[in-house]
Design a protein around this motif. Sequence first.
Motif, mmCIF file in Angstrom:
data_model
loop_
_atom_site.group_PDB
_atom_site.id
_atom_site.type_symbol
_atom_site.label_atom_id
_atom_site.label_comp_id
_atom_site.label_asym_id
_atom_site.label_seq_id
_atom_site.Cartn_x
_atom_site.Cartn_y
_atom_site.Cartn_z
ATOM 1 N N ASP A 89 -3.095 -5.816 -22.236
ATOM 2 C CA ASP A 89 -2.676 -5.422 -20.814
ATOM 3 C C ASP A 89 -2.929 -6.748 -19.926
ATOM 4 N N PHE A 90 -1.993 -7.042 -19.116
ATOM 5 C CA PHE A 90 -1.933 -8.103 -18.215
ATOM 6 C C PHE A 90 -1.878 -7.661 -16.997
ATOM 7 N N SER A 91 -2.708 -8.234 -16.022
ATOM 8 C CA SER A 91 -2.731 -7.937 -14.709
ATOM 9 C C SER A 91 -2.904 -8.881 -13.702
ATOM 10 N N ILE A 92 -2.406 -8.783 -12.405
ATOM 11 C CA ILE A 92 -2.613 -9.655 -11.114
ATOM 12 C C ILE A 92 -4.073 -9.370 -10.455
ATOM 13 N N PRO A 93 -4.620 -10.280 -9.951
ATOM 14 C CA PRO A 93 -5.867 -9.897 -9.140
ATOM 15 C C PRO A 93 -5.502 -9.087 -7.855
ATOM 16 N N ARG A 94 -6.112 -8.183 -7.447
ATOM 17 C CA ARG A 94 -5.931 -7.346 -6.401
ATOM 18 C C ARG A 94 -7.096 -6.888 -5.689
ATOM 19 N N THR A 95 -6.897 -6.379 -4.291
ATOM 20 C CA THR A 95 -7.896 -5.987 -3.585
ATOM 21 C C THR A 95 -7.868 -4.418 -3.475
ATOM 22 N N GLU A 96 -8.712 -3.660 -3.424
ATOM 23 C CA GLU A 96 -8.524 -2.462 -3.365
ATOM 24 C C GLU A 96 -9.258 -1.783 -2.059
ATOM 25 N N ASN A 97 -8.642 -0.853 -1.203
ATOM 26 C CA ASN A 97 -9.602 -0.520 0.048
ATOM 27 C C ASN A 97 -9.404 0.928 0.031
ATOM 28 N N LYS A 98 -10.540 1.585 0.149
ATOM 29 C CA LYS A 98 -10.644 3.183 0.471
ATOM 30 C C LYS A 98 -9.718 3.484 1.636
ATOM 31 N N CYS A 99 -8.909 4.523 1.408
ATOM 32 C CA CYS A 99 -8.182 5.014 2.553
ATOM 33 C C CYS A 99 -8.114 6.669 2.603
ATOM 34 N N GLY A 100 -8.700 7.398 1.746
ATOM 35 C CA GLY A 100 -9.115 8.496 1.725
ATOM 36 C C GLY A 100 -10.092 9.112 1.180
#
Length: 266
Positions: A89-100
């Motif tokens: 599994d390859f992924s790119i760094p990310r941000t996650e922000n709660k929106c609900g």
Amino acid sequence: MLNSSLNLNIPSSLSKIVKMIDKNGGTSLLVGGSVIDSIKGLKIKDWDVEVYGISLSRLEEILNKFGATNLVGKSFGVIKLSVDGIEYDFSIPRTENKCGVTHKDFSIELNPDMTPLEAGRRRDLTINSMYVNLLNGELIDPFGGLWDLNIGRIRVTCPFTFVEDPLRVLRIMQLLPRKGRFVDVETIQLCRGIADQFDTLPKERVYEEFNKLLMKSDQPSIGLEFLRESHWIQHFPELAALIGCPQNPEHHPEGDVWIHTLWAVD
């Protein structure tokens, strides 16, 4: 931040991919539970690789040279690749922000230019926020996860992001008996503070965490006791009812039905 080196038994196919990514200006870091396994000298089962410095489209181009890829979640920047019978599994760094209000209500933004320190803040626990550079075996530990792992402490990576996902409380429940010995005070307080968000969790995800607790740990009682300490046991009234329920002391000198049940599940 602690930096040291680990000797990894990296599959030859992954080694070639890592070198190709490096030639294209990217950096491949092993993340998650696989890092814990590598530190403990265990065989790595899940190869989860976070790639810094290149875009998702460029990463996909590189991986396609080694086999058929599957972009399982474009918004999450995750690409699956199977080579020589091994799935990566390859992924790119990310941000996650709660929106609900639900477990899945997050806005995702991919950012290959983030640092491990910045990207790691979205991860739940310090022991899951360590990285290994697959090119040179360097251990990158921005949040003191190695120390926590060595002393058996379960501790949140970032208090602000931890409380955005209440499922993480149940992850602690099932990880504690397998990866740690105790939960630090601040983490327990944070878990208590989001106990009222339990109803936002899908039942199938709750089931998955209990399944891991009961089927993967040698002492699931430790996880159940954490439920009690974190006040999340209120959401499982059949379990809560066992606490203080008396037994005949002649036949059950161990104590109430709760204690008996803890012994039974172990």
